[in-house]
Design a protein around this motif. Structure first.
Motif, PDB file in Angstrom:
ATOM      1  N   LYS A   3       0.714  -1.447  -0.150  1.00 36.39           N
ATOM      2  CA  LYS A   3       0.275   0.021  -0.255  1.00 36.39           C
ATOM      3  C   LYS A   3       0.390   0.981  -0.302  1.00 36.39           C
ATOM      4  N   ILE A   4       2.148   1.333   0.439  1.00 32.46           N
ATOM      5  CA  ILE A   4       3.052   2.150   1.175  1.00 32.46           C
ATOM      6  C   ILE A   4       4.175   1.841  -0.219  1.00 32.46           C
ATOM      7  N   ALA A  82      -1.384   1.014  -4.955  1.00 33.55           N
ATOM      8  CA  ALA A  82      -0.130   2.179  -3.965  1.00 33.55           C
ATOM      9  C   ALA A  82      -2.108   2.680  -3.496  1.00 33.55           C
ATOM     10  N   GLU A  83      -1.351   3.259  -2.062  1.00 34.93           N
ATOM     11  CA  GLU A  83      -2.945   4.204  -1.476  1.00 34.93           C
ATOM     12  C   GLU A  83      -1.517   5.297  -1.264  1.00 34.93           C
ATOM     13  N   THR A  84       0.100   5.174  -1.309  1.00 34.98           N
ATOM     14  CA  THR A  84       0.991   6.365  -0.943  1.00 34.98           C
ATOM     15  C   THR A  84       2.192   6.215  -1.148  1.00 34.98           C
ATOM     16  N   ILE A  86       6.259   7.520  -1.410  1.00 34.18           N
ATOM     17  CA  ILE A  86       6.992   7.900  -0.783  1.00 34.18           C
ATOM     18  C   ILE A  86       8.591   8.463  -0.858  1.00 34.18           C
ATOM     19  N   ASP A 112      -2.073  10.826  -2.511  1.00 34.90           N
ATOM     20  CA  ASP A 112      -1.088  10.764  -1.059  1.00 34.90           C
ATOM     21  C   ASP A 112       0.847  11.009  -1.331  1.00 34.90           C
ATOM     22  N   VAL A 136       8.476  -0.476   5.562  1.00 39.19           N
ATOM     23  CA  VAL A 136       6.911  -1.103   4.796  1.00 39.19           C
ATOM     24  C   VAL A 136       6.559  -2.463   4.741  1.00 39.19           C
ATOM     25  N   SER A 141       3.539   2.015   9.398  1.00 36.46           N
ATOM     26  CA  SER A 141       2.989   3.563   8.726  1.00 36.46           C
ATOM     27  C   SER A 141       3.255   4.345   8.016  1.00 36.46           C
ATOM     28  N   LYS A 142       2.616   4.730   7.546  1.00 35.53           N
ATOM     29  CA  LYS A 142       3.376   5.942   6.682  1.00 35.53           C
ATOM     30  C   LYS A 142       4.819   6.807   6.970  1.00 35.53           C
ATOM     31  N   VAL A 145       7.333   5.360   8.663  1.00 37.70           N
ATOM     32  CA  VAL A 145       8.322   4.926   6.938  1.00 37.70           C
ATOM     33  C   VAL A 145       9.502   6.733   6.859  1.00 37.70           C
TER      34      VAL A 145
END
Length: 283
Positions: A3-4, A82-84, A86, A112, A136, A141-142, A145
């Motif tokens: 997801k990240i 992916a939701e986020t 980085i 995001d 990850v 969590s975001k 990370v």
């Protein structure tokens, strides 16, 4: 896909197999010989770069990935679930890559995306991307990370030695006469990453003394600390950097499996062929 998703650029010097193992996307730096454009990791590497340089007797220019390159990377990540995102970019003090990555975010106003300025380069940046990807994988969590990346920034040490100054002269960073005299005197510059840039730390005479100085700097930077990771960096000099690692292990406790990494063209063009060095991550 997690997801990240972690994205970086090829100035991270991350070996391709390691990036693939941890699902890290690398957006490539481009190399320009006049009208000819090459893409790092696609149709040019350190070996090919200096074959062209030595044949043509000119250095190419480099350019940060355009925003569209990041747009494509972001789009692919989101299309794959992916939701986020980085994105960890090479230092903004030496490249426009960070600005391009941020500009690309404007096309995803409802998504995001966090863009982080590594304020470093090479495997110092690579270690940040690895730490993020490993966090990850552990379900972080975001914010956790991002914290993992920021934690790495404080614990990396980068040192390298140049075997010749001729490439600095070719690039206009040093007069050809001065470079020729320095090579005649067997002067070897020692480089370090400092304040977001690759800077000249000092100069020594002879390759042997340069190797010895790198070892001394490793000892000094790790005093009272444990080495968590080490990456041995080179430009067309794998034998030299493997020898350096063996010497390093005789002086300080080293992890048994170092990462062996090419500097990669976006960086090596500024230093030259034959470079050896290391990036150490301490606790």
């Amino acid at each position: 896909m997690p997801k990240i998703v972690i994205i970086t650029d090829t100035d991270s010097s991350l070996p391709v197999d390691l990036a693939q193992k941890h699902h890290i996307t690398q957006v490539p730096i481009t190399i320009h010989f006049g009208e000819e454009t090459y893409t790092t990791g696609v149709d040019i590497n350190d070996q090919k770069l200096f074959e062209i340089v030595d044949h043509r007797k000119i250095l190419p220019t480099t350019s940060a990935p355009p925003p569209n390159a990041f747009v494509n990377a972001y789009k692919e990540a989101f299309e794959n679930g992916a939701e986020t995102i980085i994105c960890i970019c090479v230092s903004s003090k030496i490249s426009a890559t960070f600005n391009a990555a941020e500009a690309a975010c404007e096309l995803f106003p409802d998504k995001d995306i966090v863009v982080i300025d590594a304020l470093n380069l090479c495997m110092a940046q690579g270690f940040m991307a690895l730490a993020a990807a490993e966090a990850v994988e552990k379900g972080a969590s975001k914010q956790e990370v991002i914290q993992a990346v920021e934690d790495i920034q404080k614990r990396v040490h980068v040192f390298g030695a140049l075997p010749t100054l001729k490439y600095l002269a070719m690039g206009g960073r040093m007069g050809k006469l001065a470079a020729g005299l320095a090579d005649t005197l067997n002067i070897k510059p020692i480089l370090t990453a400092r304040n977001g840039k690759l800077e000249l730390l000092e100069k020594v005479r002879t390759s042997k003394k340069a190797e010895q100085r790198l070892l001394e700097l490793a000892v000094l930077s790790t005093q009272g600390k444990k080495i968590e990771r080490i990456a041995m960096i080179h430009v067309n000099n794998q034998a030299g950097v493997e020898k350096l690692y063996q010497q390093l292990c005789e002086m300080i406790p080293c992890p048994p499996h170092p990462i062996l990494a090419d500097f990669t063209p976006g960086l090596s063009v500024h230093a030259g062929s034959g470079v050896i060095g290391f990036v150490i991550l301490t606790d």
